[in-house]
Design a protein around this motif. Structure first.
Motif, PDB file in Angstrom:
ATOM      1  N   THR A 297      -3.684   4.993  -2.144  1.00 33.07           N
ATOM      2  CA  THR A 297      -4.728   5.758  -1.595  1.00 33.07           C
ATOM      3  C   THR A 297      -4.327   7.226  -1.510  1.00 33.07           C
ATOM      4  OG1 THR A 297      -5.401   3.923  -0.144  1.00 33.07           O
ATOM      5  CG2 THR A 297      -5.996   5.880   0.513  1.00 33.07           C
TER       6      THR A 297
ATOM      7  N   ARG B 138      -0.982  -0.837  -4.327  1.00 35.50           N
ATOM      8  CA  ARG B 138      -2.236  -0.153  -4.413  1.00 35.50           C
ATOM      9  C   ARG B 138      -1.999   1.283  -3.509  1.00 35.50           C
ATOM     10  NH1 ARG B 138      -2.276  -5.147  -2.134  1.00 35.50           N
ATOM     11  NH2 ARG B 138      -2.039  -4.304  -0.141  1.00 35.50           N
TER      12      ARG B 138
ATOM     13  N   ASP C   8       0.831  -1.263  -0.109  1.00 35.80           N
ATOM     14  CA  ASP C   8       0.091   0.024  -0.007  1.00 35.80           C
ATOM     15  C   ASP C   8       0.950   1.327   0.067  1.00 35.80           C
ATOM     16  OD1 ASP C   8      -2.329  -1.576   0.199  1.00 35.80           O
ATOM     17  OD2 ASP C   8      -2.192  -1.685   2.256  1.00 35.80           O
TER      18      ASP C   8
END
Length: 294
Positions: free
Chosen positions: A121, A119, A91
């Protein structure tokens, strides 16, 4: 001990035992016991206690700085070992000032193409929140201003310069103008970002340099809200050209450069001033160095 240090960091950030426990995914008694055990292991009191959280003791403030380093190094080591075993994955948490959100894709698109297991964000935050979130290990990197207000202890990588424009509807009489001065813009029915946004403080400063004061009729922390009001007619806003670009083609808006003064400010990537970085963060830094901002 690492889990207890993470609880301690969360408590210092949240300033509330219940919220810190929720952030760590444990019960409040578990968090309280963990902090107590940490104090016993270190031989000092870390937190002033009463009926509620009372702040950090002087020893607690010193431990907090070391705790952040230890936890960050541990996370980096874990990710490095995972990358050795399974390839680069994990992440990546980025926070960006609202005016830089349109630029994030210049970093994340090539990053995703090179490392499809990462990933990402992306959060919208003020410049002050970004720096605090870096300190608290809540994000891995931020996009923010580099040359307007103090950054503190971070590593900065310049990406592009902001240039400021007045946005009006294409059918507004001002749309035929090639440019507008800051002083002229001050007299218009403005909608601007809220004062907690550094962009707004920049706008106010350049207005003052022009001998004027911005007195917006509407304030919002959302660029979408500002654009919607301009599109409805009767309003104008001030935004960097890059932020306005997605709304210009087919959006019925015109961007007029602001002059006297002709201002620009550097925006860039900021990451914690500590090494080693995680493999995922190193991949983002590499993408930033490769990026071609125009």
């Amino acid at each position: 001990m690492i889990d207890k240090l993470e609880m301690f960091i969360a408590l210092a950030r949240e300033r509330h035992f219940g919220r810190a426990a929720e952030a760590c995914g444990v019960t409040q008694p578990t968090l309280s016991a963990g902090i107590k055990q940490l104090e016993e292991q270190l031989g000092v009191m870390l937190v002033w206690r009463g009926s509620r959280y009372g702040g950090l003791t002087p020893e607690g403030a010193r431990v907090l700085e070391r705790a952040r380093t230890i936890v960050a190094d541990t996370r980096a080591l874990r990710e490095e070992m995972r990358a050795v075993k399974a390839g680069l994955s994990g992440d990546l948490r980025i926070a960006a000032i609202p005016t830089a959100l349109a630029a994030v894709s210049v970093l994340t698109e090539p990053l995703a193409a090179r490392h499809p297991k990462i990933r990402v964000t992306v959060l919208s935050r003020t410049s002050a929140e970004i720096l605090q979130m870096l300190d608290d290990l809540q994000i891995d990197a931020g996009l923010t201003y580099l040359d307007n207000e103090p950054l503190g202890r971070v590593t900065a990588l310049p990406l592009y310069a902001e240039h400021y424009n007045l946005l009006v509807r294409a059918d507004d009489p001002l749309a035929a103008r090639g440019a507008l001065t800051w002083a002229e813009a001050a007299g218009l029915p403005l909608c601007l970002l809220t004062p907690d946004m550094q962009n707004r403080r920049i706008v106010d400063r350049h207005m003052a340099e022009a001998g004027a004061t911005a007195e917006p009729r509407l304030e919002s922390n959302s660029i979408i809200t500002l654009i919607a009001h301009v599109q409805s007619g009767g309003w104008a806003t001030i935004l960097p050209r890059r932020s306005a670009a997605p709304f210009l083609d087919g959006g019925g808006l015109v961007a007029l450069p602001l002059t006297a003064p002709e201002a620009e400010h550097q925006v860039g990537l900021v990451v914690p001033h500590r090494e080693p970085h995680t493999p995922v963060l190193n991949a983002l830094i590499d993408a930033a160095r490769r990026a071609a901002f125009r």
